[in-house]
Design an enzyme around this catalytic site. Structure first.
Site, PDB file in Angstrom:
ATOM      1  N   ASP A 106    -120.466  20.524 -94.501  1.00  0.00           N
ATOM      2  CA  ASP A 106    -119.877  20.832 -93.203  1.00  0.00           C
ATOM      3  C   ASP A 106    -120.700  21.915 -92.507  1.00  0.00           C
ATOM      4  O   ASP A 106    -121.924  21.940 -92.660  1.00  0.00           O
ATOM      5  CB  ASP A 106    -118.413  21.266 -93.384  1.00  0.00           C
ATOM      6  CG  ASP A 106    -117.520  20.815 -92.238  1.00  0.00           C
ATOM      7  OD1 ASP A 106    -117.721  21.305 -91.116  1.00  0.00           O
ATOM      8  OD2 ASP A 106    -116.620  19.979 -92.457  1.00  0.00           O
ATOM      9  N   HIS A 130    -115.208  24.898 -88.382  1.00  0.00           N
ATOM     10  CA  HIS A 130    -114.866  23.581 -88.924  1.00  0.00           C
ATOM     11  C   HIS A 130    -115.013  23.533 -90.447  1.00  0.00           C
ATOM     12  O   HIS A 130    -114.139  23.040 -91.170  1.00  0.00           O
ATOM     13  CB  HIS A 130    -115.762  22.533 -88.253  1.00  0.00           C
ATOM     14  CG  HIS A 130    -115.352  21.113 -88.458  1.00  0.00           C
ATOM     15  ND1 HIS A 130    -115.705  20.403 -89.583  1.00  0.00           N
ATOM     16  CD2 HIS A 130    -114.640  20.253 -87.681  1.00  0.00           C
ATOM     17  CE1 HIS A 130    -115.234  19.166 -89.495  1.00  0.00           C
ATOM     18  NE2 HIS A 130    -114.578  19.044 -88.344  1.00  0.00           N
ATOM     19  N   SER A 156    -111.298  14.678 -89.575  1.00  0.00           N
ATOM     20  CA  SER A 156    -111.973  15.745 -90.328  1.00  0.00           C
ATOM     21  C   SER A 156    -110.985  16.573 -91.132  1.00  0.00           C
ATOM     22  O   SER A 156    -111.322  17.107 -92.186  1.00  0.00           O
ATOM     23  CB  SER A 156    -112.733  16.680 -89.376  1.00  0.00           C
ATOM     24  OG  SER A 156    -113.936  16.109 -88.945  1.00  0.00           O
TER      25      SER A 156
END
Length: 752
Positions: free
Chosen positions: A118, A191, A528
């Site tokens: 990520d 994220h 996600s």
């Protein structure tokens, strides 16, 4: 970027990754350097792969690319492409319990290692505390790679490793800007921190996001070890770096890989995620990926290789309502995470549709204004008003920033017809709420008809126990599988809407440069967020059943998944309100407690997947690209539909003469009671015929394998040329204690 923006050293070069049969080290140091045409300088050689793939990635001239293809042992090459990034109430929603079941059985994932690909990690987050954790597992071979803002002390017994991969990114996008992001494993985006803590974050008490969703935050596998592989940067995530992360993570010793990244669908032999995941699978590593956020349109699901777990997103029974009340008395429920000062009780604020407030002569750019794009609104027409903006083109929170900059007091964000009724809550910078397409249309009609339209917004905080839940998120990408329709995708869904998890200290909750707020946790949505739920559950299952293969773990999650919501009805589709289908939810919502003891599993290994690729007419060279070996196809190649998958997809071409009949061969492994009898039942729509032979499976010991055949017969359907009609069914094997369920898709297509 165009050539005029590229560094001189990148002019006239292209970025490739190549596969060779010889070891990558030998290929790059010997054969590649043996002639001037194939010599690659160190600064243009990006990565060398020798674990999940034999090969390398490099920046090459066209001449070099052509010359390499003539080298002995060359298999294939492909141009590097960019992929994009596709939050805690969810453990309770999924019925994980500290007193019994999968958590204690798996020791909360202790000593299982989850590799997260990520944007990096914010290591100071309490979610990555190693308080009272045992020593790092001896199987771990990874490192804590240092860089700006990231010292070796950032790792501990929880966050046991961290690396970053940037050479492919820089070759395509130019040097990383160290003033806006960290050229190290440190996460400036948020994220990666969010996904890592969702999969395996520790217990953090009194967690919340600006007062919303307060409670204890915890990942799916709270005692699992986390290893972070930063592959995504400001402008995206590139294939060559993703492959390098796969190669490294498998060699490091991870057990599970969580990858909330995706791009377009392409043949498996050209798909970096499919290639890396195949190599990981052969080493016993479970790989979960997000299915994409391009729903609710069909054929939008990505990451569809059968050796990958493809995850869609659902809602939970938690909401953040914010109600719009119009001057005519009508009210519409929306959602919002706005935490600032709201409007006074009873206050009515002038209301305007953004398309009617555009800049330029006579409002000439009303389309840009309708979307509240930067610079599109006339402050004279917006100041002091609530502005209705349409969703699309730019970020939802960015629209609020545009309204605020133009002097607006609030915003109502309306879904488009494509978005339907699915709502995502955002931490807006001004009083704002999101409403569905139907509500948005009604509000627009009111604005047109009212002489002086007014509105107010009331923010209601966090509400638990909402229904129906779960529903399939409107944005969650849908099937059928665009690459191999005989393999049903997505595989399953997990919570992915309004998820609370850890966040970076380098960005505010909206991620906008103008957002100076700092939060320990953030609430965001997407497949996600769904993917790391499954990655964490896979880690728990690996801890509870260390001898299970990746395919067995996936099978357990799929065949035990639930199809109903908390109103005891089949899950609905958030976009339409209609009943959802396996093209939306796959096998259903993950149910970890039943996945722990699924009874039967559909197991698969390397040779099974090779036969699957053979059924797709893969050549020997294609097979070598995927398998890293001189694999060959058997004399009698099985049908694509005979892959031992836990779901079924019958695809009938109505232009082919003869009866429309298809058989599926499957083998199940007994992992439940040593002595057990399972009975089959099939539910299919009227007009479809289905049979199972044999209808009973009698097991006498653990790990015994028995086979059966499912046969589907369908009449021809009235389908217009170029269209396809799909109906759905369900096969269930039951031993009176367990229900082993598999969805069935029956598609009839009429070619042009």
């Amino acid at each position: 970027m165009d050539n005029s923006q590229m560094p001189d050293s990148f002019q006239h070069h292209q970025h490739w990754y190549a596969s060779l049969v010889a070891s990558a080290k030998d290929a790059t140091t010997d054969s590649i350097s043996s002639s001037s045409a194939t010599t690659i300088s160190d600064d243009l050689l990006l990565h060398v792969y020798d674990t999940v793939l034999h090969g390398f990635s490099a920046v090459l001239t066209p001449t070099q690319a052509e010359a390499i293809q003539r080298l002995p042992g060359f298999v294939a090459m492909a141009q590097d492409t960019k992929k994009e990034l596709h939050t805690t109430h969810s453990p309770g929603f999924l019925h994980l319990n500290s007193s019994y079941g999968l958590w204690p059985k798996s020791k909360y994932g202790d000593d299982v290692i989850i590799g997260v690909f990520d944007t990096g990690v914010w290591p100071e987050s309490a979610s990555f505390s190693d308080h009272r954790m045992s020593a790092i597992p001896s199987k771990w071979k990874g490192i804590c790679q240092t860089g700006p803002g990231f010292e070796s002390t950032a790792c501990n017994k929880k966050l046991i490793g961290a690396r970053y991969f940037f050479r492919g990114y820089e070759a395509m996008s130019g040097p990383i800007n160290g003033s806006t992001e960290f050229k190290s494993p440190r996460d400036s985006d948020g994220h990666g921190t969010h996904t890592a803590s969702t999969a395996g974050g520790r217990y953090v008490y009194r967690a919340d996001m600006l007062g919303f969703a307060s409670g204890t935050a915890e990942g799916m596998a709270p005692k699992a070890r986390i290893a972070v592989y930063k592959v995504c940067w400001t402008s995206g995530c590139f294939d060559s770096d993703i492959l390098a992360a796969f190669d490294t993570a498998v060699a490091d010793g991870v057990d599970v890989i969580s990858l909330s990244v995706g791009g377009g669908v392409m043949p498996y032999r050209m798909d970096s995620i499919a290639l890396g995941a195949f190599g990981a699978m052969t080493r016993g590593v479970f790989v979960a990926t997000s299915g994409g956020n391009q729903g609710p349109g069909q054929l939008s699901v990505t990451n569809v290789a059968p050796w990958i777990a493809t995850i869609g997103a659902s809602t939970m029974d938690r909401a953040f309502p914010a109600t719009v009340k119009l001057g005519n008395g009508e009210s519409f429920q929306g959602v919002s995470l706005y935490s600032g000062k709201g409007f006074a009780a009873g206050e009515e604020i002038p209301l305007v549709y953004s398309a009617d407030a555009s800049v330029g002569k006579n409002g000439s750019d009303s389309y840009s204004a309708s979307l509240c794009l930067a610079g599109s609104l006339d402050p004279k027409l917006v100041r002091g008003k609530i502005v209705l903006c349409d969703r699309g083109n730019n970020a939802r929170v960015e629209k609020g920033g545009v309204v605020l900059a133009a002097g607006g007091r609030g915003m109502i964000l309306s879904n488009s017809p494509t978005d339907g009724e699915g709502l995502i809550a955002d931490s807006h910078l001004l009083p704002a709420t999101a409403v569905g397409n139907a509500a948005g249309s009604s509000i627009k009609n009111y604005i047109k008809s009212a002489k002086s339209p007014v509105a107010s917004i009331k923010f209601l905080g966090t509400v638990l126990g909402t229904s129906p839940a779960p529903v399939v998120a409107s944005f969650s990408s849908r099937g059928p599988n665009p690459e191999t329709p005989e393999i049903l995708k997505p595989d399953m869904i997990a919570p992915g809407v309004n998820i609370l998890a850890a966040w970076t200290g380098a960005a505010g909750p909206t991620g906008l440069a103008s957002d100076t707020r700092k939060v320990r946790f953030n609430i965001i949505s997407g497949t996600s967020m769904a993917c790391p739920h499954v990655s964490g559950l896979a880690a728990l299952l690996r801890g509870a059943h260390p001898d299970w293969s990746p395919a067995a773990i996936k099978s357990a999650l799929m065949t035990s998944a639930t199809l109903v919501d908390n109103t005891k009805n089949i899950m609905s589709d958030e976009a339409t309100g209609n009943v959802s289908t396996p093209f939306d939810f796959g096998s259903g919502l993950v149910n970890p407690e039943t996945a722990m003891d699924p009874g039967l599993v559909y197991d698969l290994g390397r040779e099974d997947y090779i036969e699957f690729l053979c059924s797709l007419n893969y050549s020997s060279k294609d097979l070598r690209m995927v398998t890293r070996s001189k694999a060959s196809c058997p004399t009698s190649v099985p049908k694509t539909s005979d892959l031992n998958y836990p779901s079924f997809s019958a695809v009938f071409d109505q232009s082919v003469k003869g009866p429309m009949k298809m058989s599926f061969k499957r083998t199940v492994t007994n992992v439940g009671s040593p002595k057990a009898e399972y009975v089959a039942s099939v539910l299919v729509p009227k007009g479809i015929e289905a049979s199972v032979v044999p209808k009973r499976l009698l097991f006498s010991e653990l790990n015994q394998k028995l086979s059966y055949t499912l046969t589907i017969s369908a009449p021809r359907a009235a389908v217009v040329p170029g269209d396809i009609e799909t109906v759905f069914g369900l096969l269930t094997w039951s031993d009176s204690q367990r229900m082993v369920r598999s969805p069935i898709a029956i598609s009839r297509q009429e070619p042009y």
